[in-house]
Design a protein around this motif. Structure first.
Motif, PDB file in Angstrom:
ATOM      1  N   ASP A 109       0.833  -1.097   0.100  1.00  0.00           N
ATOM      2  CA  ASP A 109       0.093  -0.072  -0.188  1.00  0.00           C
ATOM      3  C   ASP A 109       0.818   1.316  -0.057  1.00  0.00           C
ATOM      4  OD1 ASP A 109      -2.274  -1.517  -0.012  1.00  0.00           O
ATOM      5  OD2 ASP A 109      -2.767  -1.304   2.279  1.00  0.00           O
ATOM      6  N   VAL A 110       1.892   1.242   0.692  1.00  0.00           N
ATOM      7  CA  VAL A 110       2.955   2.450   0.854  1.00  0.00           C
ATOM      8  C   VAL A 110       3.410   2.709  -0.350  1.00  0.00           C
ATOM      9  CG1 VAL A 110       4.963   3.299   1.840  1.00  0.00           C
ATOM     10  CG2 VAL A 110       3.143   2.223   3.384  1.00  0.00           C
ATOM     11  N   THR A 162       2.635  12.616  -0.872  1.00  0.00           N
ATOM     12  CA  THR A 162       3.651  12.636  -0.210  1.00  0.00           C
ATOM     13  C   THR A 162       3.628  11.723   1.225  1.00  0.00           C
ATOM     14  OG1 THR A 162       2.496  14.170   1.383  1.00  0.00           O
ATOM     15  CG2 THR A 162       3.754  15.032  -0.404  1.00  0.00           C
ATOM     16  N   TYR A 163       4.745  11.407   2.024  1.00  0.00           N
ATOM     17  CA  TYR A 163       4.622  10.827   3.253  1.00  0.00           C
ATOM     18  C   TYR A 163       3.472  11.089   3.974  1.00  0.00           C
ATOM     19  CZ  TYR A 163       9.238   9.355   2.019  1.00  0.00           C
ATOM     20  OH  TYR A 163      10.558   8.622   1.355  1.00  0.00           O
ATOM     21  N   ALA A 164       3.283  12.383   4.322  1.00  0.00           N
ATOM     22  CA  ALA A 164       2.141  12.947   5.114  1.00  0.00           C
ATOM     23  C   ALA A 164       0.794  12.618   4.276  1.00  0.00           C
ATOM     24  CB  ALA A 164       2.051  14.433   5.209  1.00  0.00           C
ATOM     25  N   GLY A 168      -4.285   5.883   7.316  1.00  0.00           N
ATOM     26  CA  GLY A 168      -4.662   6.069   9.073  1.00  0.00           C
ATOM     27  C   GLY A 168      -3.346   5.636   9.613  1.00  0.00           C
ATOM     28  N   VAL A 169      -2.174   6.103   9.396  1.00  0.00           N
ATOM     29  CA  VAL A 169      -1.037   5.699  10.258  1.00  0.00           C
ATOM     30  C   VAL A 169      -0.272   7.014  10.136  1.00  0.00           C
ATOM     31  CG1 VAL A 169      -1.029   3.353   9.323  1.00  0.00           C
ATOM     32  CG2 VAL A 169       0.214   4.672   8.074  1.00  0.00           C
ATOM     33  N   PRO A 170       0.920   7.005  11.219  1.00  0.00           N
ATOM     34  CA  PRO A 170       1.668   8.180  11.266  1.00  0.00           C
ATOM     35  C   PRO A 170       2.533   8.011  10.251  1.00  0.00           C
ATOM     36  CG  PRO A 170       1.538   6.723  13.497  1.00  0.00           C
ATOM     37  CD  PRO A 170       0.964   5.964  12.273  1.00  0.00           C
ATOM     38  N   VAL A 171       3.040   9.363   9.807  1.00  0.00           N
ATOM     39  CA  VAL A 171       4.101   9.573   8.935  1.00  0.00           C
ATOM     40  C   VAL A 171       5.378   8.517   8.874  1.00  0.00           C
ATOM     41  CG1 VAL A 171       5.661  11.370   7.778  1.00  0.00           C
ATOM     42  CG2 VAL A 171       3.374  11.869   8.418  1.00  0.00           C
ATOM     43  N   GLY A 172       5.851   8.449  10.211  1.00  0.00           N
ATOM     44  CA  GLY A 172       6.944   7.610  10.501  1.00  0.00           C
ATOM     45  C   GLY A 172       6.779   6.252  10.147  1.00  0.00           C
ATOM     46  N   SER A 229       9.042   4.181   7.623  1.00  0.00           N
ATOM     47  CA  SER A 229       9.668   2.758   7.664  1.00  0.00           C
ATOM     48  C   SER A 229       9.248   1.662   6.693  1.00  0.00           C
ATOM     49  CB  SER A 229       9.390   2.631   9.322  1.00  0.00           C
ATOM     50  OG  SER A 229       8.158   2.123   9.480  1.00  0.00           O
ATOM     51  N   ARG A 230       7.940   1.889   6.382  1.00  0.00           N
ATOM     52  CA  ARG A 230       7.324   0.780   5.565  1.00  0.00           C
ATOM     53  C   ARG A 230       7.927   0.775   4.051  1.00  0.00           C
ATOM     54  NH1 ARG A 230       0.825   0.699   7.001  1.00  0.00           N
ATOM     55  NH2 ARG A 230       1.340  -0.267   8.971  1.00  0.00           N
ATOM     56  N   LEU A 231       8.124   2.169   3.712  1.00  0.00           N
ATOM     57  CA  LEU A 231       8.794   2.311   2.429  1.00  0.00           C
ATOM     58  C   LEU A 231      10.283   1.904   2.502  1.00  0.00           C
ATOM     59  CD1 LEU A 231       8.374   3.311  -0.550  1.00  0.00           C
ATOM     60  CD2 LEU A 231       8.692   5.541   0.281  1.00  0.00           C
ATOM     61  N   SER A 232      11.081   2.287   3.303  1.00  0.00           N
ATOM     62  CA  SER A 232      12.528   1.961   3.518  1.00  0.00           C
ATOM     63  C   SER A 232      12.454   0.281   3.460  1.00  0.00           C
ATOM     64  CB  SER A 232      13.024   2.529   4.703  1.00  0.00           C
ATOM     65  OG  SER A 232      14.496   1.897   5.070  1.00  0.00           O
ATOM     66  N   ARG A 233      11.631  -0.512   4.389  1.00  0.00           N
ATOM     67  CA  ARG A 233      12.001  -1.632   4.261  1.00  0.00           C
ATOM     68  C   ARG A 233      11.368  -2.490   3.011  1.00  0.00           C
ATOM     69  NH1 ARG A 233       8.572  -2.482   8.712  1.00  0.00           N
ATOM     70  NH2 ARG A 233       6.687  -2.429   7.355  1.00  0.00           N
ATOM     71  N   ALA A 234      10.453  -1.970   2.277  1.00  0.00           N
ATOM     72  CA  ALA A 234      10.061  -2.517   1.054  1.00  0.00           C
ATOM     73  C   ALA A 234      11.160  -2.061  -0.026  1.00  0.00           C
ATOM     74  CB  ALA A 234       8.707  -1.728   0.617  1.00  0.00           C
ATOM     75  N   ARG A 235      11.989  -0.932   0.067  1.00  0.00           N
ATOM     76  CA  ARG A 235      13.006  -0.957  -0.846  1.00  0.00           C
ATOM     77  C   ARG A 235      14.153  -1.743  -0.887  1.00  0.00           C
ATOM     78  NH1 ARG A 235      12.721   5.920  -0.815  1.00  0.00           N
ATOM     79  NH2 ARG A 235      11.515   6.104  -2.792  1.00  0.00           N
ATOM     80  N   LYS A 236      14.348  -2.087   0.433  1.00  0.00           N
ATOM     81  CA  LYS A 236      15.378  -2.915   0.777  1.00  0.00           C
ATOM     82  C   LYS A 236      15.058  -4.531   0.354  1.00  0.00           C
ATOM     83  CE  LYS A 236      17.009  -0.408   4.755  1.00  0.00           C
ATOM     84  NZ  LYS A 236      17.197  -0.501   5.993  1.00  0.00           N
ATOM     85  N   ARG A 237      13.895  -4.854   0.253  1.00  0.00           N
ATOM     86  CA  ARG A 237      13.487  -6.106  -0.051  1.00  0.00           C
ATOM     87  C   ARG A 237      13.422  -6.475  -1.609  1.00  0.00           C
ATOM     88  NH1 ARG A 237       8.485  -8.297   3.320  1.00  0.00           N
ATOM     89  NH2 ARG A 237       9.323 -10.197   2.140  1.00  0.00           N
ATOM     90  N   ILE A 238      12.716  -5.390  -2.327  1.00  0.00           N
ATOM     91  CA  ILE A 238      12.655  -5.485  -3.786  1.00  0.00           C
ATOM     92  C   ILE A 238      13.118  -4.453  -4.540  1.00  0.00           C
ATOM     93  CG2 ILE A 238      10.554  -6.771  -3.505  1.00  0.00           C
ATOM     94  CD1 ILE A 238       9.073  -4.295  -4.477  1.00  0.00           C
TER      95      ILE A 238
END
Length: 178
Positions: free
Chosen positions: A131-132, A142-144, A151-155, A159-168
């Motif tokens: 989703d991110v 934007t992140y915001a 419905g989640v905090p910007v942080g 973190s989800r985008l950073s993790r996803a970029r590392k995985r694929i």
């Protein structure tokens, strides 16, 4: 926006005019099919009208919230398609195919073919990471704005985008023109 959220259909029409293309492209990127994206876009705005009192504008725009609705609609369409395919498989009936003779069929097929490997790679990630990526990288929020849509905090978005970029390895295809 205030008028649209209180039931003024003409004001809602302006919101549709302003955001329909972005919602449509987002749905295409999630579904990989132009025709399915058309159906999904219709469902997004139908659901938006139905739930207009729940809408959460971000920085004066409903786009992040609309794309959050689009995520839910596309997820439901995927689930429905899986159930339909399973039912057809059980019936063992040969599928009927009718070729589309429109002028743009070749372009649509090429778009869908190019997007298929992206979607396969994206589906290896957990749903929140998908989703991110769809909201930030594929639809340009934007992140915001993505935080509002999910419905989640910007942080959490970061973190989800950073993790996803590392995985694929994300292909070049994730641009607005897709």
């Amino acid at each position: 926006m205030r008028l649209a959220l209180h039931g003024e259909s003409e004001a809602f029409g302006e919101i549709f005019q302003r955001h329909a293309d972005r919602v449509y492209h987002h749905c295409f990127r999630r579904l990989g099919s132009w025709s399915a994206a058309e159906d999904a876009t219709s469902l997004v705005f139908l659901e938006t009208w139905r739930r207009r009192t729940d809408a959460i504008p971000a920085a004066g725009s409903l786009l992040p919230w609309l794309l959050g609705v689009a995520n839910n609609v596309t997820r439901n369409l995927h689930r429905t398609a899986r159930r339909y395919d399973t039912a057809l498989y059980r019936m063992s009936a040969a599928p009927l195919t009718t070729p589309d003779h429109s002028d743009d069929v070749a372009g649509r097929i090429d778009d869908e073919r190019r997007l298929a490997p992206v979607l396969r790679e994206l589906r290896t990630l957990p749903r929140p990471d998908q989703d991110v990526i769809a909201l930030v990288l594929m639809s340009g929020l934007t992140y915001a704005e993505a935080a509002v849509a999910l419905g989640v905090p910007v942080g959490t978005v970061r973190s989800r985008l950073s993790r996803a970029r590392k995985r694929i390895a994300l292909p070049h295809l994730l641009s607005e023109e897709s």
